[in-house]
Enzyme design. Structure first.
Site: not given
Lengths: 428, 426
Positions: A71, A74-75, A146
């Site tokens: 993840h 991905e960012h 997040e």
């Protein structure tokens, strides 16, 4: 090397798309929908939060990486060396985004114009990683926020707590974004290592649907795909016992009515068998306690559940669970009644009329799942990348499922000794 | 564009709009009862539409109804409530796959439409009112749902902020009403409100999808034509007055991430001018708020602006670490100031136009999207304005219009839901 092109057709639906095995190793899936204005494209890798242990042909031993790194990657991929990807999309008018799940990372855009330019942007930035200490440090703050937001979301907490009950070792029990502590261990070198391992075209797929032309898409792919050596990736998962980790977990949070999730753990399945078992599990969930079932009516009339009650199948590499979720003042009573109903069905058999009705409803759901470029592209992408089947496999498999199939799999999919409940109750 | 719409008036305050394109594989029949409401009406109408959704005189229980819909290839009947300026719309709708997918040539769309119409016109009655025990279950469920709104912190923070933003205005009435009012509504009263809703609301019906709708429209018209009416018309657009001194609300909650909702008000009534400004300011990943507050300064996980153009309100909602609230707020206003000073490039303006025009073109790919579009234009804004018309309008907006919009906003409300500061991830 020639291009291998296949037309994948569904006679039943009168729909078709193209599947191309590109010489670069990438599977390209193209669904032309000339009557639509929109275009939706996904480019991604079979790499998600569960892939924390792996090796390539260059590694002697398996490598283990911190939780949440897929993840995080991905960012970070959205930042180019000289600009932000959103700025590039802003010029073409595409709307870009990305997501990471248990077993995939996908980068996508939707647009109605200039799709060729947007496709070039998509292919280029996913193939051009750029990580530095400064950009990694900054992202830790954003992802930390997040993670906190997820921790404040009771629906998400009740779901992940259930996975932690069901699985002893399998990394599906880990939050996709990791924890504030685990992401603190991520640095640029680790990101490059994961990128070079998983972002190989042999481990990826491109799916595009909408107002596009196959030839145009392939011409752009020929120009923009960078051929790299196949690292011969192997991923590993810890051994997962058949039994659940624990039968119950209760968390307190500020909520209205308590939330619950009840899961049945099963052995995992692959390929076509996975598609079939997912459908069978879905039919069984509905037979046991779907909104058309006898038990649902009883629980509803007794005030034990409300209409925020739903069922789902959660499956992937090494995991498979059938889940009932909802809100209840007495989740434990709901749990007991579901267990009893499963035993009753095993003894008395299933209601044939209800089986046919549920099958029809599932068929309608699959058709509704093909009503936009976005849904068609996503279906092609996930079927190919994650399960290795064609997009119409589910509709064909559904047509074949018989009452006997359902009776044959109930013992495997709904074993009352392999079940758990997660509850989030109020502290206000 | 291949889509076309046909709009007809059925009777006083009742309209039907049909949108048809063979490329769609599902059909949606949507019926909205629209009314200016107070807390009592909001509670009652929400409850009534929920009761109607679950049964009718032919399928008298929720299970019987759901089973019949499942048999019709997984059709569904849904209920929802949304705001249209000072009014609320109570929606009851049905969706199903197009008849061409039927495996045994069954009639799907018209059968589903009949069921929906029976839910509305022929509810399951006992002694002349709704079935009491069903009614009580549904009422309790609605109360539970209102109490559960806290589960979605972002949505809850916005709801709470709106109550202050629209103090003493109909737009401030909570969707679904309030627990206090609901607890007092009994079955007989609810039945009276049901009759009132049918008699006085504006009723907007849309039929959209890929089917052949001649028969469907006839069925719908035949049921609504005979309705006894005393239609009360309502204004949708009215600017919300800005408070002399901005309201500040700070609520403490057991949350890890705080929420901040800022509301500013304008006297500009042009929805496209406001929307384009908002996209540049905080509505796109390339906007000032996203690029600066989130990306450059890492102050928030999300920070986005939205326009409620019927009321002249802009909402900026954000999820922030407690210790960053003040910095985030300062930065948001700094960026608004930059917009008002014209510190944005022509590229930024053109990019926002490209984005909004792209999303307008995609309306033609969604039958339900088109239905919502036409409802907003024809009913709320009272104009025959297609997505293509909107594209032309957006293209004509100039830099000065954006600056004018930015300058026009005045702070009205700051709502903060804050948790204990347990240290950030910085």
């Amino acid at each position: 090397m020639g291009i291998e092109k296949q037309t994948i057709k569904s006679e039943r639906l009168g729909e078709s798309y193209y599947k191309i095995k590109h010489p670069s190793g990438l599977n390209i899936l193209v669904w032309e929908m000339p009557e639509f204005s929109s275009i939706y494209a996904l480019f991604g890798t079979k790499y998600g939060s569960i892939n924390t242990k792996f090796k390539t042909k260059n590694d002697k031993d398996f490598i283990e990486v911190p939780e949440g790194i897929a993840h995080f990657l991905e960012h970070k991929l959205f930042e180019n060396e000289d600009c932000d990807v959103f700025e590039l999309y802003a010029k073409t008018g595409a709307s870009g985004n990305a997501y990471t799940s248990f077993d995939q990372t996908a980068y996508l855009f939707s647009c109605t114009e200039n799709y060729k330019e947007s496709l070039k942007i998509l292919l280029d930035f996913v193939q051009a990683p750029y990580f530095t200490k400064e950009t990694v440090d900054k992202e830790q703050g954003i992802i930390g926020q997040e993670i906190r937001m997820c921790e404040d979301t009771p629906y998400r907490q009740v779901f992940f707590n259930l996975l932690r009950c069901l699985y002893v070792n399998h990394p599906v029990k880990i939050e996709i974004a990791g924890t504030v502590e685990s992401i603190a261990k991520i640095d640029a070198a680790l990101l490059y290592s994961c990128y070079n391992t998983f972002y190989n075209l042999n481990n990826m797929a491109l799916a595009i649907a909408g107002n596009i032309k196959l030839d145009e898409v392939l011409a752009i792919c020929d120009e923009h795909l960078k051929v790299k050596e196949n690292p011969e990736l192997v991923t590993a998962f810890p051994d997962e016992p058949k039994e659940v980790n624990k039968e119950i977990f209760v968390q307190e949070m500020p909520v209205g009515i308590p939330l619950f999730a009840i899961g049945y753990k099963s052995v995992p399945f692959d390929g076509k068998e996975r598609v079939k078992k997912e459908l069978e599990a879905s039919i069984l969930l509905n037979l046991i306690c779907g909104s058309t079932s006898k038990l649902y009516k009883e629980l509803y009339d007794e005030g034990l559940i409300n209409s925020n009650f739903y069922t789902e199948v959660d499956s992937g590499d090494g995991f498979f669970a059938s889940i009932f979720s909802g809100e209840s003042k007495s989740p434990q009573k709901v749990f007991k009644r579901i267990k009893d109903e499963i035993e009753r069905i095993k003894k008395d058999g299933i209601d044939s009329d209800l089986f046919e009705i549920i099958k029809k409803a599932e068929y309608g759901k699959l058709i509704s799942g093909l009503n936009s470029a976005e849904k068609c592209a996503t279906l092609m992408f996930e079927s190919d990348l994650l399960i290795g089947v064609d997009a119409f496999e589910n509709i064909e498999a559904l047509a074949q499922i018989t009452e006997k199939d359902i009776l044959d799999c109930i013992d495997i999919l709904f074993d009352n000794s392999k079940t758990a409940i997660s509850i989030v109750k109020s502290n206000i | 564009m291949s889509n076309s719409k046909i709009r007809e008036k059925i009777t006083d305050g009742i309209y039907i709009t049909t949108i048809n394109d063979k490329k769609f594989n599902v059909n949606t029949i949507g019926i909205r009862f629209i009314s200016k409401v107070d807390e009592k009406k909001a509670s009652a109408y929400s409850l009534v539409t929920r009761v109607l959704q679950t049964s009718n005189s032919k399928y008298t229980t929720r299970t019987m109804l759901t089973k019949e819909l499942a048999r019709l290839y997984g059709a569904g009947i849904s209920q929802s409530v949304f705001r249209l300026g000072d009014c609320q719309a109570f929606y009851l709708g049905a969706n199903c796959v197009c008849d061409r997918y039927a495996l045994d040539n069954e009639e799907i769309t018209n059968s589903v439409t009949e069921i929906l119409l029976d839910c509305i016109f022929s509810p399951n009655l006992v002694n002349g009112v709704f079935n009491e025990s069903d009614f009580e279950i549904i009422k309790q469920e609605l109360i539970d749902n209102i109490n559960n709104k806290i589960n979605d912190k972002r949505g809850y923070a916005i709801d709470k902020a709106l109550e202050t933003v629209f103090q003493n205005e109909p737009a401030g009435v909570p969707l679904d009403g309030t627990v206090e009012v609901l607890e007092k509504i009994n079955c007989a009263e609810a039945f009276k409100e049901y009759k009132e809703m049918l008699r006085t609301s504006r009723i907007e019906i849309t039929v959209s999808g890929g089917g052949d709708f001649n028969e469907t429209v006839k069925l719908i018209k035949s049921r609504f034509e005979g309705l006894e009416r005393e239609f009360i018309s309502s204004e949708f657009v009215s600017l919300s007055p800005v408070k002399e001194k901005a309201a500040e609300v700070d609520e403490k909650f057991d949350v890890l991430q705080s929420k901040m909702v800022i509301a500013c008000k304008t006297d500009i009534k042009d929805p496209e001018q406001l929307k384009l400004f908002s996209l540049m300011f905080g509505g796109l990943p390339s906007s000032k708020l996203f690029m600066n507050v989130r990306e450059k300064l890492s102050l928030c996980y999300y920070c986005a602006s939205n326009i409620i153009s019927e009321k002249g309100v802009m909402l900026i909602d954000s999820g922030v670490e407690n210790s960053n609230i003040k910095n985030a707020k300062d930065e948001i206003f700094k960026q608004l100031d930059e917009m008002a000073k014209g510190s944005f490039s022509d590229d930024e303006l053109n990019n926002a136009k490209t984005a909004v025009c792209g999303s307008l073109r995609s309306y033609n790919d969604s039958a339900s999207g088109l239905a919502t579009w036409w409802l907003t234009q024809l009913c709320v804004w009272n104009r025959d304005f297609s997505p293509e018309d909107a594209i032309e309008k957006y293209k004509s907006i100039k830099r000065e219009d954006i600056i004018e919009a930015a300058k026009s906003f005045k702070l009205d409300t700051v709502y903060i839901m804050s948790g204990d500061d347990k240290g950030g991830a910085e």
